[in-house]
Design a protein around this motif. Structure first.
Motif, PDB file in Angstrom:
ATOM      1  N   GLY A 143      61.041  11.788  64.982  1.00  0.00           N
ATOM      2  CA  GLY A 143      59.585  11.668  65.041  1.00  0.00           C
ATOM      3  C   GLY A 143      58.940  12.590  66.050  1.00  0.00           C
ATOM      4  N   THR A 144      59.602  13.694  66.399  1.00  0.00           N
ATOM      5  CA  THR A 144      59.064  14.635  67.382  1.00  0.00           C
ATOM      6  C   THR A 144      58.020  15.536  66.741  1.00  0.00           C
ATOM      7  OG1 THR A 144      60.920  16.134  66.931  1.00  0.00           O
ATOM      8  CG2 THR A 144      61.134  14.630  68.806  1.00  0.00           C
ATOM      9  N   ASP A 145      57.325  16.289  67.595  1.00  0.00           N
ATOM     10  CA  ASP A 145      56.227  17.125  67.120  1.00  0.00           C
ATOM     11  C   ASP A 145      56.443  18.566  67.569  1.00  0.00           C
ATOM     12  OD1 ASP A 145      53.823  18.097  66.165  1.00  0.00           O
ATOM     13  OD2 ASP A 145      52.643  17.348  67.854  1.00  0.00           O
ATOM     14  N   GLY A 146      56.744  19.452  66.621  1.00  0.00           N
ATOM     15  CA  GLY A 146      56.856  20.863  66.934  1.00  0.00           C
ATOM     16  C   GLY A 146      58.156  21.237  67.604  1.00  0.00           C
ATOM     17  N   LEU A 147      58.182  22.463  68.124  1.00  0.00           N
ATOM     18  CA  LEU A 147      59.380  23.004  68.751  1.00  0.00           C
ATOM     19  C   LEU A 147      58.974  24.046  69.778  1.00  0.00           C
ATOM     20  CD1 LEU A 147      62.597  23.097  68.502  1.00  0.00           C
ATOM     21  CD2 LEU A 147      62.209  25.147  67.128  1.00  0.00           C
ATOM     22  N   GLU A 148      59.444  23.875  71.004  1.00  0.00           N
ATOM     23  CA  GLU A 148      59.253  24.889  72.030  1.00  0.00           C
ATOM     24  C   GLU A 148      60.398  25.884  71.952  1.00  0.00           C
ATOM     25  OE1 GLU A 148      58.696  25.163  76.891  1.00  0.00           O
ATOM     26  OE2 GLU A 148      60.070  23.678  76.030  1.00  0.00           O
ATOM     27  N   ARG A 149      60.066  27.181  71.936  1.00  0.00           N
ATOM     28  CA  ARG A 149      61.093  28.224  71.928  1.00  0.00           C
ATOM     29  C   ARG A 149      61.029  28.975  73.250  1.00  0.00           C
ATOM     30  NH1 ARG A 149      60.671  31.570  66.446  1.00  0.00           N
ATOM     31  NH2 ARG A 149      62.674  32.350  67.258  1.00  0.00           N
ATOM     32  N   LEU A 150      62.151  28.972  73.969  1.00  0.00           N
ATOM     33  CA  LEU A 150      62.191  29.505  75.321  1.00  0.00           C
ATOM     34  C   LEU A 150      63.405  30.406  75.454  1.00  0.00           C
ATOM     35  CD1 LEU A 150      60.658  29.087  78.055  1.00  0.00           C
ATOM     36  CD2 LEU A 150      62.285  27.250  78.547  1.00  0.00           C
ATOM     37  N   SER A 151      63.223  31.583  76.032  1.00  0.00           N
ATOM     38  CA  SER A 151      64.363  32.465  76.252  1.00  0.00           C
ATOM     39  C   SER A 151      65.187  31.962  77.433  1.00  0.00           C
ATOM     40  CB  SER A 151      63.909  33.900  76.510  1.00  0.00           C
ATOM     41  OG  SER A 151      63.347  34.020  77.804  1.00  0.00           O
ATOM     42  N   CYS A 152      66.480  32.286  77.431  1.00  0.00           N
ATOM     43  CA  CYS A 152      67.340  31.926  78.565  1.00  0.00           C
ATOM     44  C   CYS A 152      66.775  32.495  79.867  1.00  0.00           C
ATOM     45  CB  CYS A 152      68.751  32.470  78.342  1.00  0.00           C
ATOM     46  SG  CYS A 152      69.886  31.314  77.577  1.00  0.00           S
ATOM     47  N   ARG A 153      66.325  33.737  79.805  1.00  0.00           N
ATOM     48  CA  ARG A 153      65.829  34.384  81.016  1.00  0.00           C
ATOM     49  C   ARG A 153      64.630  33.633  81.585  1.00  0.00           C
ATOM     50  NH1 ARG A 153      64.499  40.892  81.677  1.00  0.00           N
ATOM     51  NH2 ARG A 153      64.905  40.959  83.949  1.00  0.00           N
ATOM     52  N   ASP A 154      63.687  33.262  80.706  1.00  0.00           N
ATOM     53  CA  ASP A 154      62.506  32.529  81.172  1.00  0.00           C
ATOM     54  C   ASP A 154      62.880  31.144  81.687  1.00  0.00           C
ATOM     55  OD1 ASP A 154      60.891  34.668  80.577  1.00  0.00           O
ATOM     56  OD2 ASP A 154      60.156  33.838  78.678  1.00  0.00           O
ATOM     57  N   ALA A 155      63.802  30.468  80.994  1.00  0.00           N
ATOM     58  CA  ALA A 155      64.179  29.111  81.387  1.00  0.00           C
ATOM     59  C   ALA A 155      64.843  29.100  82.762  1.00  0.00           C
ATOM     60  CB  ALA A 155      65.114  28.508  80.344  1.00  0.00           C
ATOM     61  N   PHE A 156      65.731  30.056  83.011  1.00  0.00           N
ATOM     62  CA  PHE A 156      66.407  30.097  84.310  1.00  0.00           C
ATOM     63  C   PHE A 156      65.444  30.505  85.428  1.00  0.00           C
ATOM     64  CE2 PHE A 156      70.197  29.431  82.001  1.00  0.00           C
ATOM     65  CZ  PHE A 156      71.207  29.113  82.904  1.00  0.00           C
ATOM     66  N   GLN A 157      64.494  31.375  85.118  1.00  0.00           N
ATOM     67  CA  GLN A 157      63.497  31.714  86.132  1.00  0.00           C
ATOM     68  C   GLN A 157      62.603  30.515  86.439  1.00  0.00           C
ATOM     69  OE1 GLN A 157      61.781  35.252  84.291  1.00  0.00           O
ATOM     70  NE2 GLN A 157      62.794  36.565  85.797  1.00  0.00           N
ATOM     71  N   LEU A 158      62.243  29.755  85.398  1.00  0.00           N
ATOM     72  CA  LEU A 158      61.358  28.611  85.569  1.00  0.00           C
ATOM     73  C   LEU A 158      62.031  27.468  86.312  1.00  0.00           C
ATOM     74  CD1 LEU A 158      58.678  27.135  84.890  1.00  0.00           C
ATOM     75  CD2 LEU A 158      59.727  26.463  82.702  1.00  0.00           C
ATOM     76  N   HIS A 159      63.262  27.148  85.947  1.00  0.00           N
ATOM     77  CA  HIS A 159      63.900  25.939  86.466  1.00  0.00           C
ATOM     78  C   HIS A 159      64.933  26.192  87.573  1.00  0.00           C
ATOM     79  CE1 HIS A 159      61.910  23.516  83.487  1.00  0.00           C
ATOM     80  NE2 HIS A 159      62.428  24.209  82.497  1.00  0.00           N
TER      81      HIS A 159
END
Length: 329
Positions: A143-159
Motif C-alpha cells: 500500500g505504498t505510494d510512489g518510489l524514491e530513486r537515489l544514487s549511491c553517491r547521493d545517499a552516502f553523501q546525505l547519510h
C-alpha cells in the motif's frame, strides 16, 4: 490493493493464528503473480539441485552428495539466477519464479539458510523501465505510494557525509569512527569493506521510510556483481537495491551479457573467497556457454518473498510471517 487483501493484512498484524498466517502468505503470492502475469511474464520452475553453481564472493552455497562420495557433488542453489539465465539464452522471454533458495551460515531475524526468492528477468528492460514495476509491486502488497530513486553517491553523501567516488582509505576509516561503525577484527579494512559496513549499518536503515520505498542505484564498479557498467561513467554499475522501512527487499541490475566479463568476475569472486579462507567454487561452464550473442540484454532482479510477507504483516522478523520458524523445520 484489493479490499480482501487489505483486510487480511490488517487482521494479521501480529499473525496469531496459523490459518491467518498461511492465508496472508497466499494473498501476497497471488498479488505478485497477478502483477507479473498481467505484464506478460511466464512463471517457470528451475531445479533446486544442480551440478553448477554461480560463484559469489560473500555467499556460500550448500553442497550435497546425492549419489555418494564418488559422484560429482551437486549444489542447492543460492538463487535460481544461473538456471534462469540459461532459459533466457534459449529464448524464454520474460520469466519469473518463486524459488526455494539456500545459503549456508545465514541465520537471523532477516536471514535463514532456506528462504524464498521471487526472481525475474525482463529482456529489453532498463533501470528506468523497472522502477514503475517496483513501485507497483510495493503498492499492490504494502500500500505504498510512489518510489524514491537515489544514487549511491547521493545517499552516502546525505547519510554518511562521504563521497564514495573520491574517498581515500583514510576517509573511509574516519567515516567509520565518526559514525561509530567498527570493522570486524582481521578484515582487510578496504574501501569495499567500509562501503558494505556503512551501507548495512548507516545508509540502508534510513532508506524507504515513511511509506515510500527507495531504490539505491548506480553502485560503485567495485560492487557491480554481474551488472553492466554505466556507459557514461564506467566508475558506476547499473545496479539497484530496493529498501522499504530500512529493510533491503530486492536487488537487481542491467545484465552484462559478455562471456569474457562474466568469466573475469567469477574469477575475481573466487579470488576473494580464497583470500578470505572460504575456498573457490567450480566455474559454471554451461552458464558461460549461454552468455554471448543469444543472451538478451535486460534487467534481472530478486526480491525476498519472506521479507515482503513480513513487511506486509507489520512484523519485524521472518519467523513472524511464515509457518515454520528458524529452527522448527
Amino acid at each position: 490493493m484489493s479490499d480482501r487483501f487489505a483486510k487480511l493484512s490488517a487482521s494479521v498484524a501480529g499473525i496469531p493464528l496459523l490459518r491467518e498466517r498461511l492465508a496472508h502468505r497466499a494473498a501476497v503470492r497471488a498479488a505478485l503473480r497477478g502483477r507479473f502475469d498481467g505484464a506478460g511474464f511466464i512463471e517457470v520452475d528451475t531445479p533446486v539441485l544442480s551440478l553448477e553453481v554461480l560463484p559469489e564472493a560473500h555467499i556460500d552455497p550448500i553442497p550435497v552428495a546425492v549419489d555418494g562420495d564418488q559422484a560429482p557433488v551437486q549444489w542447492l542453489q543460492a538463487s535460481p539466477e544461473a538456471l534462469m539465465k540459461r532459459l533466457l539464452a534459449a529464448g524464454s522471454g520474460a520469466i519469473y519464479q518463486f524459488a526455494r533458495s539456500f545459503r549456508a551460515g545465514e541465520r537471523g531475524d532477516l536471514h535463514d539458510v532456506e528462504f524464498v526468492l521471487l526472481e525475474w528477468y525482463a529482456p529489453g528492460a532498463t533501470l528506468d523501465s523497472t522502477a514503475p514495476l517496483l513501485a507497483a509491486l510495493c503498492r499492490d502488497v504494502l500500500g505504498t505510494d510512489g518510489l524514491e530513486r537515489l544514487s549511491c553517491r547521493d545517499a552516502f553523501q546525505l547519510h554518511a557525509s562521504i563521497d564514495i567516488l573520491a574517498a581515500t582509505p583514510a576517509d573511509w576509516r574516519d567515516a567509520g569512527r565518526r559514525l561509530t561503525v567498527t570493522a570486524p577484527h582481521g578484515m582487510d579494512d578496504s574501501p569495499e569493506l567500509w562501503f558494505e559496513l556503512l551501507l548495512s549499518e548507516v545508509v540502508g536503515p534510513r532508506l524507504g521510510r515513511g511509506g515510500r520505498p527507495t531504490t539505491l542505484e548506480f553502485w560503485p564498479a567495485t560492487q557491480s556483481a554481474f551488472a553492466r557498467l554505466d556507459p557514461g561513467d564506467p566508475r558506476l554499475a547499473r545496479r539497484f537495491e530496493l529498501f522499504v522501512e530500512g529493510v533491503e527487499l530486492a536487488n537487481g541490475w542491467e545484465e552484462d551479457t559478455s562471456r569474457a566479463l562474466l568469466a573475469a568476475r567469477i574469477d575475481e569472486a573466487n579470488r576473494i573467497r580464497i583470500a578470505a579462507g572460504r575456498g573457490s567454487l567450480p566455474v559454471p561452464r554451461r552458464l558461460l556457454e549461454a552468455h554471448g550473442a543469444s543472451m538478451p540484454e535486460g534487467v534481472g532482479a530478486a526480491l525476498g518473498f519472506d521479507r515482503l510477507v513480513m513487511l506486509a504483516a507489520g512484523a519485524t522478523t521472518l519467523d513472524a510471517a511464515r509457518p515454520f520458524g528458524l529452527r522448527e523445520a
